[in-house]
Design an enzyme around this catalytic site. Structure first.
Site, mmCIF file in Angstrom:
data_model
loop_
_atom_site.group_PDB
_atom_site.id
_atom_site.type_symbol
_atom_site.label_atom_id
_atom_site.label_comp_id
_atom_site.label_asym_id
_atom_site.label_seq_id
_atom_site.Cartn_x
_atom_site.Cartn_y
_atom_site.Cartn_z
ATOM 1 C CD GLU B 267 0.105 3.535 8.014
ATOM 2 O OE1 GLU B 267 -0.401 3.256 7.965
ATOM 3 O OE2 GLU B 267 1.544 3.790 7.694
ATOM 4 C CG ASP B 340 -1.786 -2.462 5.337
ATOM 5 O OD1 ASP B 340 -0.534 -2.595 4.874
ATOM 6 O OD2 ASP B 340 -1.694 -1.925 6.656
ATOM 7 C CD GLU B 368 0.964 -5.146 9.196
ATOM 8 O OE1 GLU B 368 2.149 -4.521 8.117
ATOM 9 O OE2 GLU B 368 1.032 -3.658 10.174
#
Lengths: 685, 685
Positions: B267, B340, B368
């Protein structure tokens, strides 16, 4: 002129196709299924309309011949008629027209036609348009006014104007409405100036062949505001002369002008009391001016001021002493309930109490307090409940209907008014199902004995079947569309009462929009009697407005045995419980539940009912065109969200007083009180 | 120093009262119910803490005497201990401390104490804090960082800092967590500058007596960014020397420093591939620098780039060729699932495939992708499902747990990491029930065989009973609080999967907030593999990502028989169905329902489950202090609204492809798709 009218009719019938999917056609969608030969000895514009309608919408045997017979008969009253399968007889041309629409309705709803005399319940069946001269509509939720517009061309009459007025007149005629007050009761004095009166004439000319007479709301202070006179005192000669002259001017333009509607000394509007005169003084002065032309005055009894400790009592208090003092061409126009078009109210005691002067009911078709044009609420069950309420004026069975339609005492004029829900929206009323309320008002005004279910049945068939004729009257369509949709409509008013203000709660809206919940709403600057806590009176002991003999004593305005029935918490109908009583949270209701639990159950039930409506509607998708299906589906989703906000907001607010848990078998609130309180409901519609 | 520590402990224990009602006490609320005499031959700060804790929290027989015995025993591994009702034996001081907490836990949860050897599953049980040096926390939903702050006093260590670090260390010690990575994996190079390292030392000094070792995330390009070197090539001598020197500096400040965590070539973060080197080259260079001090490198396998056609395959593709090439003090840190931290994923195939180098699981405690700190989601059932997944690495029964804890092959280091959900919020975690996830991570890291239900049982007793001891262990409390609350927790993860992304759907969030629904979300500027349509692949035929052998072939990364099981739509577990298959809307599932109907049923069930949680919670009101009760009640209301938005948004979106009705027995959507699409979910939390 006649040929031009014909052409116009053909034109607007043809243009319906452009709108077809969006509901612009209302309940007038049927196309002729065969040829018909219509015979009438008389010819006139109105008769031509009747003939054209029969030819355009004929559903009976092809090649049949229909006779329209203008012939006087004492059994026929006013605009009534005698109908059989192939003949209509009437005293008047309008009777013929109404008979033609009835004949088509019976064909289209598969209602077997036998010979029958059909007379109207009320002589005057009137829509009140709260349309402002700038084109906005007070409490209108379906676009701008069809009559007025702003801008430099405000007074220019266009072909588009004429087309929409004609469609409007036709729709009214088809359900028997024969009058329209063109402007807001909160009237502008400008309506009586020559420019606007010319536009009034243009409208009246279009409405006339359809039997819709024109009325105007006028401002009591017009002599000062536009007449150049120093006073509007109704006993002042100059004032009297001004009105006489003005009335004469109107009739020179509109020879069948119906009369005036007046809101005087109410919510800040001027009136005779400004000069120490009575409502009777004011009304009679205008009535005298109108009398030579057969015009009437509709004088509103919607009056109250903040000084009194119970708003519900005031119309009665002000008007009862005047009973008998009004001219015979004055009708006192009284809202159905003592407060103001709430989701549920007991009837106004004036309907029983005034016996010497005529009284006319004012219903509200536009859903000011019933979810605007977002909520699907079929109002006919509420009106039926009202019209069938027993007042005991003349013994048991003296319903509001019979107190107002001349059955009990011979009123010179009988009338009923409905505040219109009509605007320039393609579908006229904002919500496809709000059309049913326009339709139902007309049908009830014609026949106040119809049941709301009969009317729903008719309306559904007329509104949803013509585009798929193959469905109509099949078992499939009846079972899977007509019955569930009718059930939804029939349940919809009670559902709204449940999720908004059950058990006699009233006027607990947030702010002046009268849309979302706001039992907490009480800005410091606001008149107490315009804030919900004034109406619900919640405290740690209980909730409700004590109007018993040891409270405000509003019960005493009702005729026995109602007074005693309402006065005793045990005999008071639970639907009016908190209207008449301040009831402890723990009080056990007939169900065995405490008041608090029952309040919770009602709010929750209302929400579940709306969710049920969503299911009902989604299931009928295959029977409805895509556009109207989606439009209603979207509105029902919003209604469902709104019902949740009502439930959550009201329960969490009142829980602060009851200090009891919401019954644990009920779905919990999903909003926090503070969040609901901070919502701007004018943006959630 | 020792006396000062004592005083500090007394101080912070006393100060708990100030926070008591807001959950600041976590699961550490018990007060001593009687006197206890604690005996230990050794004295040290850590032993003193153990003694003090036993004295403060003693719930056993008053006047009892407890023996703490530091004595080597081969049956005891690492930080393990032998516990009986009045004795704790361990090889290390920390073993004594963990034994003391276990003794109290057993007393407080009424768990009968028999002699038992208790060894930890993983040697290193580490929290990863994604805390930025400016005090913000990436994916943090509970306030600012407890370690870092911005402003001119950013590096000043205050008494308040020390107090919170001590409370934090104590909470970790009480559940066996023995490591903390203090800064975000998206690391700032500044962390390695002397000012910040001094603050790291201050933190480490506070954490050390509680057995919590300090680790740091470092940026691979630090030699360039703060070292003044022209490259960060891991094979460059200057670079190697720079890291060696830096590591030496760190150990001079923090002698028990644990090591580095690195996110490299992932990323946008720099890494060895920037210089044509491999992950192994980069990791080994750092490992060599740390080796002399017994430090380790945790090298993250969370890598993917937009060029590959299936993100799920890439970590495997990049790391498998390197298996065996890493130093023995490198552990590859692998997220539980291949994508993820989704609400549900199959385990990452790397846990099975890498056999020559150590692999450690990375779990995410902060929610998240699971409703942030708004939704009540107990994560232990998801982690239990993951840890007990059979990889078939070494035949049937080779669970992820045994592949990673040294049971199957003797890894030099075993470790597990959890991304922390801790911030400066009074209740530490944003949501009272999010504390259970911190707790559960610690307990599972210590013992990966515990069931999520056992852990919930413990946590509820420790967290909700101490303030009302009279309840604990009464039938009333157990039946009416413990059991329903536990059931709610146990059901909560599956509920979230149901209302967010059931049946193997994944990553269909709107925007980078990863909070609200957004299967439609695909801005033009956005990398395809960061948009939901990449993951759900919905079209008029069906929905789901084809990862079978005729699709992306990700199934082939799994060991047989899993590969075949996942590859066949008939044998693929339905919870992973749309993860591995693009399935037609009409496809019949095991229930007999079509895929479309089953998707609808799952979304609706999720919503109903949350409504059920609301009922559960409201019913236990009498057992919870008002503050925590209301806090959770309010969050559940929001969760309920969110679940509705998820259901409505996803069903209405996918319906555009399925073109089928939502089963008519289900509650209808109350939102319109367009409205959900226009919502700013970052504001709905």
């Amino acid at each position: 002129m006649k040929m031009k009218s014909f052409l116009n009719i053909v034109l607007f019938v043809a243009s319906f196709n452009l709108w077809a999917e969006y509901g612009h056609n209302l309940w007038l969608r049927a196309r002729n299924q065969g040829r018909v030969h219509v015979v009438c000895a008389k010819s006139s514009t109105t008769i031509s309309i009747a003939k054209m309608e029969l030819e355009q919408g004929w559903q009976g045997k092809s090649g049949a011949s229909v006779l329209l017979k203008l012939k006087s008969d004492k059994k026929i009253k006013g605009d009534g008629f005698v109908i059989s399968s192939l003949e209509i007889q009437a005293n008047t041309e309008l009777g013929i027209l109404y008979g033609a629409y009835e004949m088509l309705r019976r064909e289209q709803t598969n209602n077997i036609v036998s010979t029958e005399i059909i007379n109207p319940s009320y002589e005057r069946r009137i829509l009140n348009h709260w349309d402002n001269l700038d084109g906005s509509i007070e409490r209108g939720y379906s676009g701008k006014s069809i009559f007025w517009k702003s801008g430099k061309d405000a007074l220019v009459v266009t072909q588009k104007d004429i087309a929409i007025w004609k469609e409007y007149a036709r729709a009214n005629a088809s359900i028997g409405i024969n009058g329209a007050v063109l402007d807001n009761v909160n009237a502008s004095p400008l309506i009586l100036t020559s420019g606007y009166l010319k536009r009034v004439k243009a409208i009246a000319d279009v409405l006339r062949p359809f039997g819709v007479r024109t009325y105007l709301s006028v401002k009591f202070s017009s002599p000062v505001l536009i007449g150049g006179i120093k006073t509007s005192d109704p006993l002042n000669l100059e004032v009297i002369q001004w009105w006489n002259k003005k009335v004469k001017e109107i009739y020179s333009l509109v020879p069948d002008f119906g009369g005036f509607l007046i809101k005087a000394n109410s919510e800040g509007q001027p009136g005779p009391q400004d000069f120490g005169r009575t409502h009777a003084d004011g009304a009679n002065m205008l009535a005298d001016a109108l009398k030579p032309y057969d015009g009437i005055v509709m004088w509103r009894a919607f009056v109250y001021d903040s000084s009194d400790h119970d708003r519900a009592k005031q119309a009665y208090n002000e008007f009862m002493p005047l009973d008998g003092q009004f001219r015979d061409n004055v009708i006192i126009q009284v809202k159905n309930g003592p407060i103001d078009f709430q989701p549920r109210e007991p009837f106004s005691p004036l309907f029983e109490a005034m016996k010497k002067n005529s009284v006319m009911p004012e219903l509200q078709i536009t859903q000011e307090y019933l979810g605007h044009s977002v909520h699907l609420v079929y109002l006919a069950p509420m009106w039926e409940e009202f019209l069938k309420s027993d007042t005991y004026q003349n013994g048991s069975g003296s319903t509001v209907a019979s107190c107002t339609d001349g059955s009990i005492f011979p009123q010179k004029y009988t009338a009923i008014a409905g505040v219109a829900n009509i605007g320039l929206d393609t579908n006229w009323c904002g919500h496809q199902f709000a059309q049913a309320n326009w339709y139902a008002f007309g049908r009830l005004a014609w026949n106040n004995q119809l049941t709301s279910e009969q009317i729903a049945n008719e309306w559904i068939k007329l509104t949803f079947s013509s585009e798929s004729e193959q469905h109509l009257n099949t078992t499939d369509w009846t079972e899977n569309f007509l019955i569930p949709v009718k059930q939804m409509m029939m349940e919809s008013h009670e559902a709204a009462v449940n999720y908004m203000m059950p058990l006699g709660l009233h006027h607990i809206f947030a702010a002046e929009h009268h849309y979302g919940p706001g039992p907490w709403w009480a800005p410091k600057y606001m008149r107490k009697d315009w804030t919900p806590p004034y109406y619900h009176q919640a405290d740690t002991i209980g909730v409700g407005f004590n109007r018993t003999t040891i409270g405000s004593d509003a019960v005493s305005e009702y005729h026995e045995p109602l007074k005693s029935q309402f006065n005793d918490v045990k005999s008071c109908p639970e639907r009016y419980l908190l209207w008449f009583h301040h009831v402890p949270w723990d009080y056990k209701l007939k169900s065995g539940n405490s008041l608090w639990d029952e309040i919770c159950l009602h709010y929750d039930k209302g929400l579940q009912q709306v969710r049920g409506f969503q299911k009902t509607w989604d299931k009928v998708q295959q029977y409805v065109d895509a556009d109207r299906f989606v439009e209603v589906q979207v509105k029902l989703r919003n209604q469902s969200q709104n019902a949740q906000l009502w439930k959550d907001g009201c329960l969490l607010y009142f829980q602060q007083f009851s200090r009891k848990p919401i019954p644990y078998n009920l779905e919990r609130p999903i909003h926090n009180l503070q969040d609901v309180m901070e919502l701007d409901f004018s943006k959630t519609e």
